[in-house]
Write a protein that holds these residues in place. Sequence first.
Motif, PDB file in Angstrom:
ATOM      1  N   ALA B 105       0.834  -1.262   0.142  1.00 23.82           N
ATOM      2  CA  ALA B 105      -0.013   0.069  -0.073  1.00 23.82           C
ATOM      3  C   ALA B 105       0.978   1.355  -0.020  1.00 23.82           C
ATOM      4  N   LYS B 106       0.664   2.089  -0.930  1.00 28.90           N
ATOM      5  CA  LYS B 106       1.417   3.148  -1.085  1.00 28.90           C
ATOM      6  C   LYS B 106       0.734   4.718  -0.500  1.00 28.90           C
ATOM      7  N   ARG B 107      -0.581   4.638  -0.511  1.00 26.33           N
ATOM      8  CA  ARG B 107      -1.265   5.874  -0.147  1.00 26.33           C
ATOM      9  C   ARG B 107      -2.823   5.035   0.243  1.00 26.33           C
ATOM     10  N   LYS B 108      -3.178   5.695   1.225  1.00 23.88           N
ATOM     11  CA  LYS B 108      -4.784   5.446   1.563  1.00 23.88           C
ATOM     12  C   LYS B 108      -5.488   6.809   1.913  1.00 23.88           C
ATOM     13  N   GLU B 109      -6.507   6.739   1.777  1.00 24.41           N
ATOM     14  CA  GLU B 109      -7.438   7.507   1.742  1.00 24.41           C
ATOM     15  C   GLU B 109      -8.610   7.372   2.950  1.00 24.41           C
ATOM     16  N   TYR B 110      -8.743   8.220   3.936  1.00 24.08           N
ATOM     17  CA  TYR B 110      -9.841   8.149   4.854  1.00 24.08           C
ATOM     18  C   TYR B 110     -10.773   9.401   5.021  1.00 24.08           C
ATOM     19  N   ARG B 111     -12.001   9.065   5.089  1.00 19.14           N
ATOM     20  CA  ARG B 111     -12.825  10.275   5.192  1.00 19.14           C
ATOM     21  C   ARG B 111     -13.594   9.943   6.655  1.00 19.14           C
ATOM     22  N   TYR B 112     -13.886  11.225   7.208  1.00 19.06           N
ATOM     23  CA  TYR B 112     -14.621  11.466   8.500  1.00 19.06           C
ATOM     24  C   TYR B 112     -15.941  12.262   7.891  1.00 19.06           C
ATOM     25  N   TYR B 113     -17.065  11.809   8.535  1.00 18.85           N
ATOM     26  CA  TYR B 113     -18.348  12.419   8.446  1.00 18.85           C
ATOM     27  C   TYR B 113     -18.706  12.992   9.628  1.00 18.85           C
ATOM     28  N   ILE B 114     -19.105  14.265   9.593  1.00 15.22           N
ATOM     29  CA  ILE B 114     -19.774  14.821  10.904  1.00 15.22           C
ATOM     30  C   ILE B 114     -21.106  15.463  10.518  1.00 15.22           C
ATOM     31  N   ARG B 115     -22.159  15.470  11.324  1.00 17.87           N
ATOM     32  CA  ARG B 115     -23.355  16.071  10.877  1.00 17.87           C
ATOM     33  C   ARG B 115     -23.642  17.168  12.013  1.00 17.87           C
ATOM     34  N   GLY B 186      -2.786   9.875   2.768  1.00 18.29           N
ATOM     35  CA  GLY B 186      -1.439   9.877   3.355  1.00 18.29           C
ATOM     36  C   GLY B 186      -0.700   8.512   3.003  1.00 18.29           C
ATOM     37  N   SER B 187       0.592   8.332   3.562  1.00 23.76           N
ATOM     38  CA  SER B 187       1.403   7.140   3.236  1.00 23.76           C
ATOM     39  C   SER B 187       0.913   6.027   3.897  1.00 23.76           C
ATOM     40  N   PRO B 231     -15.596   9.364  17.595  1.00 23.28           N
ATOM     41  CA  PRO B 231     -16.005   8.181  17.478  1.00 23.28           C
ATOM     42  C   PRO B 231     -15.792   7.382  16.258  1.00 23.28           C
ATOM     43  N   PRO B 232     -15.734   6.071  16.099  1.00 23.86           N
ATOM     44  CA  PRO B 232     -15.474   5.528  15.146  1.00 23.86           C
ATOM     45  C   PRO B 232     -16.544   5.461  13.977  1.00 23.86           C
ATOM     46  N   HIS B 233     -17.778   5.738  14.417  1.00 26.41           N
ATOM     47  CA  HIS B 233     -18.759   5.358  13.322  1.00 26.41           C
ATOM     48  C   HIS B 233     -18.944   6.343  12.235  1.00 26.41           C
ATOM     49  N   GLY B 234     -18.136   7.588  12.191  1.00 17.90           N
ATOM     50  CA  GLY B 234     -17.971   8.665  11.314  1.00 17.90           C
ATOM     51  C   GLY B 234     -16.814   8.378  10.320  1.00 17.90           C
ATOM     52  N   LEU B 235     -16.111   7.268  10.659  1.00 18.13           N
ATOM     53  CA  LEU B 235     -14.949   7.005   9.644  1.00 18.13           C
ATOM     54  C   LEU B 235     -14.975   6.047   8.661  1.00 18.13           C
ATOM     55  N   TYR B 236     -14.532   6.169   7.543  1.00 17.55           N
ATOM     56  CA  TYR B 236     -14.519   5.487   6.440  1.00 17.55           C
ATOM     57  C   TYR B 236     -13.064   5.111   5.661  1.00 17.55           C
ATOM     58  N   LEU B 237     -12.665   3.890   5.612  1.00 17.86           N
ATOM     59  CA  LEU B 237     -11.454   3.587   4.749  1.00 17.86           C
ATOM     60  C   LEU B 237     -11.724   3.906   3.588  1.00 17.86           C
ATOM     61  N   TRP B 238     -11.683   4.958   2.500  1.00 18.58           N
ATOM     62  CA  TRP B 238     -11.906   5.191   1.532  1.00 18.58           C
ATOM     63  C   TRP B 238     -11.374   4.513   0.216  1.00 18.58           C
ATOM     64  N   ASN B 239     -10.204   4.671   0.210  1.00 15.16           N
ATOM     65  CA  ASN B 239      -9.485   3.962  -0.878  1.00 15.16           C
ATOM     66  C   ASN B 239      -7.960   3.509  -0.599  1.00 15.16           C
ATOM     67  N   VAL B 240      -7.616   2.445  -1.074  1.00 12.54           N
ATOM     68  CA  VAL B 240      -6.114   2.257  -0.868  1.00 12.54           C
ATOM     69  C   VAL B 240      -5.453   2.158  -2.355  1.00 12.54           C
ATOM     70  N   ASN B 241      -4.386   2.859  -2.325  1.00 12.29           N
ATOM     71  CA  ASN B 241      -3.945   2.847  -3.802  1.00 12.29           C
ATOM     72  C   ASN B 241      -2.323   2.160  -3.704  1.00 12.29           C
ATOM     73  N   TYR B 242      -2.082   1.321  -4.841  1.00 10.30           N
ATOM     74  CA  TYR B 242      -0.637   0.634  -4.747  1.00 10.30           C
ATOM     75  C   TYR B 242       0.344   0.990  -5.843  1.00 10.30           C
ATOM     76  N   GLU B 243      -0.204   2.186  -6.423  1.00  4.91           N
ATOM     77  CA  GLU B 243       0.751   2.689  -7.464  1.00  4.91           C
ATOM     78  C   GLU B 243       1.815   3.541  -6.764  1.00  4.91           C
ATOM     79  N   LYS B 244       2.927   3.575  -7.412  1.00  6.67           N
ATOM     80  CA  LYS B 244       4.041   4.421  -6.928  1.00  6.67           C
ATOM     81  C   LYS B 244       3.417   6.173  -6.762  1.00  6.67           C
ATOM     82  N   VAL B 245       3.883   6.842  -5.863  1.00  7.39           N
ATOM     83  CA  VAL B 245       3.535   8.072  -5.752  1.00  7.39           C
ATOM     84  C   VAL B 245       4.755   9.139  -6.143  1.00  7.39           C
ATOM     85  N   ASP B 246       4.648  10.051  -6.850  1.00 11.00           N
ATOM     86  CA  ASP B 246       5.782  10.631  -7.502  1.00 11.00           C
ATOM     87  C   ASP B 246       6.070  11.618  -6.658  1.00 11.00           C
TER      88      ASP B 246
END
Lengths: 246, 246
Positions: B105-115, B186-187, B231-246
């Motif tokens: 895994a080279k790069r991960k994206e997380y998103r956190y939702y609040i209302r 992030g990495s 709290p945990p329930h607002g958090l999403y592992l959005w995607n994981v990227n395996y390509e090299k980051v420039d």
Amino acid sequence: MRRIKLTVAYDGTNYAGYQVQPNGNTVQAEIETVLARMHRQPVKIVASGRTDAGVHALGQVIHFDTSLQMPAERFVKALNAMLPDDIHVKQAEEADALFHARYGAKRKEYRYYIRKTEDPFRRHYAATVTYTLNLESMCQAMKLLVGTHDFTSFSVTKAEVEDRVRTIYETEVLEVDDEIIFRFVGSGFLYNQVRIMVGTVIEIGRGKYEPADIAQMLEARDRRMAGITAPPHGLYLWNVNYEKVD
Amino acid sequence: MRRIKLTVAYDGTNYAGYQVQPNGNTVQAEIETVLARMHRQPVKIVASGRTDAGVHALGQVIHFDTSLQMPAERFVKALNAMLPDDIHVKQAEEADALFHARYGAKRKEYRYYIRKTEDPFRRHYAATVTYTLNLESMCQAMKLLVGTHDFTSFSVTKAEVEDRVRTIYETEVLEVDDEIIFRFVGSGFLYNQVRIMVGTVIEIGRGKYEPADIAQMLEARDRRMAGITAPPHGLYLWNVNYEKVD
């Protein structure tokens, strides 16, 4: 005593429906329990109508009588603080002593959500239909449901004789991303009527029936002539209107 | 033996997290059980990383080895037919023998939702924050988290010595209707890092800290210097990227 009108949203997933029953949690029981705590005595509530297990509401309307001396709006915070977080009071208003949530309802809107693809986050909130659906046929069928009809074919047979004539003022089919939404605005709906109408419209979309078959189904006054009953979790009581319809 | 790469979405509400644990259902256990049934022998899966109880995923990446003779895409239908409906395989691809879901895994994206307001339908999917929040301060704070830092202050202290330096490539604050979304790319992220960053940013939005305090918090390398854990329930592992980051 004054009468209070509440507008309530709930996620029906974990309830055995709206109405108090011998076994199973119900939305009515949750609200009555909280009101009893506030009033230190039992308080009966009256809703615009029941919803089945798994069916949701965005605008269920409820009334109750109170002797508590507090502004109507204050009931919103007070109730929400004690209610479970799948039931949410959106509004509380002073109502006329003659206001009746059930008998005064002039117009109800229901919406039914279906999805074309599976989504774990929508599993309780839309019914997944992976068959290819003909949108044009479904739109035609939805239009043919509008009007004043005997909806016996679109309701669950009960022993008691009752008037099965209802008026549907408006229907609509909306497409939003991967979902199709069926809207129904009517004078009132029979038990399971919206779910049977949706199940039938989906079967028309699949090509099992023609849109024009709706007319014969209505004519037949026989539940066996209409299509399947769509599952509860795609259904939402969207709002209830108490103003006179022109 | 070939290696298969899966992209998986799950609603974390009913799981004790991703990773197999002595008690409690986990996403890993559900998938391994289904794979074992298909293979008639135990199959180990490797994920890009664990997620906590209640945390969701839209694009968790998993790999496993198989001797089954079927096109990779066929695993999508086969697995989804047997998995519970809160876990959904979105994609299955043939992977290189050297592909590794975790170490590659080279790069991960997380998103956190609040209302900003309570909504019974979002109770498991976004954290409700009814305080008035200063969006401008939160945006400033989010920008200060970008870069290569020692994130000790933003992680749960563990006994073992480990490298707590991580790189955040990008952060963003989005406003959609009644919700605010915090994006982090992030990495890689330390245990609880995203939830502590979000908790801190929210406290900055409330005015408890200044955006510029982020620099000192990072500098301190002390968990007690940062804010609360969201709290945990607002958090999403959005995607994981395996390509090299420039």
